[in-house]
Design an enzyme around this catalytic site. Structure first.
Site: not given
Length: 348
Positions: A91, A121, A128, A188, A222, A225
């Site tokens: 990402d 993103e 995370y 992705e 995603e 995307h």
């Protein structure tokens, strides 16, 4: 139009050009965004879908995950850490790549979509960090964010994507732009999925459900995307018919075959010690299935004979992106409540 010609960046403004662009790349556009006057009818509905997905990691209470992380078997905890490290790398470069792509998209509506994508993103990356700051100390976080540099299996698969992007950035042309989009759909639409399956498997075993909820939100983003980049890919082939060739179709197929090989190698490396609930053969077939699915979305014949059905049927409910925020996790009794920046630590 010559697909090997120089690719030019969009002008900041052009008073002599129409608001709706004359081409997806190397076209003319005033660069004024009017959602009621765009070249592509699908752009505004996609924009609304992307906004409807808005979320932040601060919404998710990590209290129970903090307790469960410490109780994970060593090999599950290691897989958890390595996958988070991988996703952070993917990402991170995706944020930068999408911003560079936006500079070359002539139509202001597509540039706007790419801006929203880049923002999402950034949110993914922050999620995370949010997970790791909840379950580990700073020293371990720093170690996890360095994994991608030192694990040779992980480095090989990451270099594959990065080199595909750099070929476009070093020599921008319609052809290299189109080819970089194929690598984007790999990133992705394929590279995330063995990792996603690990988190979903934890969730169905009642583990790390809040982390898996976050992964589900990322998964939904995603999917959109991939859809956006697949549309751009097909528009380029339409506007540059010279690129709609057997050479391009073979490039797409070979790229996805290699990507699937690298993804399978990573899965074998990651799950050397068996993970309860994940059958490695099923996961490998799932990766080939996803490669076929993505290649087909690009309008190209599937590279793997067979593999038309998902061999990990249990994962479907976790991947469902059509239900808004009423996802699988919210239909179950789980530890999901909106919290502040303290990650719910007041509840420990």
């Amino acid at each position: 139009m010559n697909p090997n010609n120089t690719l030019y960046k969009r002008k900041l403004y052009d008073p002599g050009a129409p608001n709706a662009s004359t081409g997806i790349i190397n076209g003319e556009s005033s660069n004024v965004l009017n959602w009621d006057d765009t070249r592509y009818s699908w752009a505004y509905p996609m924009y609304k879908n992307m906004l409807a997905n808005f979320w932040t990691p601060f919404e998710i209470n990590m209290t129970t995950d903090v307790k469960q992380y410490a109780e994970l078997p060593g090999h599950e905890q290691e897989a958890f850490n390595k996958i988070i490290g991988l996703l952070a790398f993917l990402d991170s470069i995706q944020t930068d790549y999408s911003q560079k792509v936006a500079q070359y998209l002539t139509d202001s509506s597509l540039s706007a979509l790419m801006t929203v994508l880049s923002f999402q993103e950034v949110v993914h990356n922050q999620s995370y960090s949010y997970v790791l700051s909840s379950v580990t100390d700073k020293k371990k976080q720093d170690e996890i964010f360095e994994y991608w540099k030192h694990d040779p299996v992980l480095r090989e698969r990451n270099d594959f994507i990065a080199e595909g992007y750099e070929a476009f950035l070093n020599a921008p042309s319609p052809k290299t732009f189109m080819e970089s989009i194929v690598y984007d759909v790999v990133l992705e639409g394929l590279n995330f999925y063995s990792g996603f399956s690990f988190f979903y498997n934890l969730a169905r075993n009642g583990k790390m459900v809040s982390t898996s909820t976050m992964i589900n939100y990322i998964n939904r983003d995603e999917q959109l995307h991939v859809n956006l980049f697949a549309r751009i890919f097909r528009e380029i082939l339409h506007e540059y018919p010279e690129l709609d060739s057997r050479e391009t179709r073979e490039f797409v197929q070979k790229t996805f075959v290699r990507a699937a090989e690298l993804e399978i190698g990573w899965a074998r490396h990651l799950f050397k010690e068996p993970i309860e609930g994940i059958v490695l053969e099923d996961l490998e077939n799932y990766i080939r299935f996803m490669a076929n699915k993505r290649v087909n979305e690009l309008g190209v014949e599937r590279p793997f004979e067979g593999y038309r059905k998902n061999p990990m049927k249990w994962i479907k409910i976790y991947e469902d992106v059509n239900s808004g925020k009423t996802d699988f996790f919210e239909q179950k009794s789980r530890q999901y409540t909106k919290v502040g920046a303290d990650n719910g630590f007041d509840d420990l």
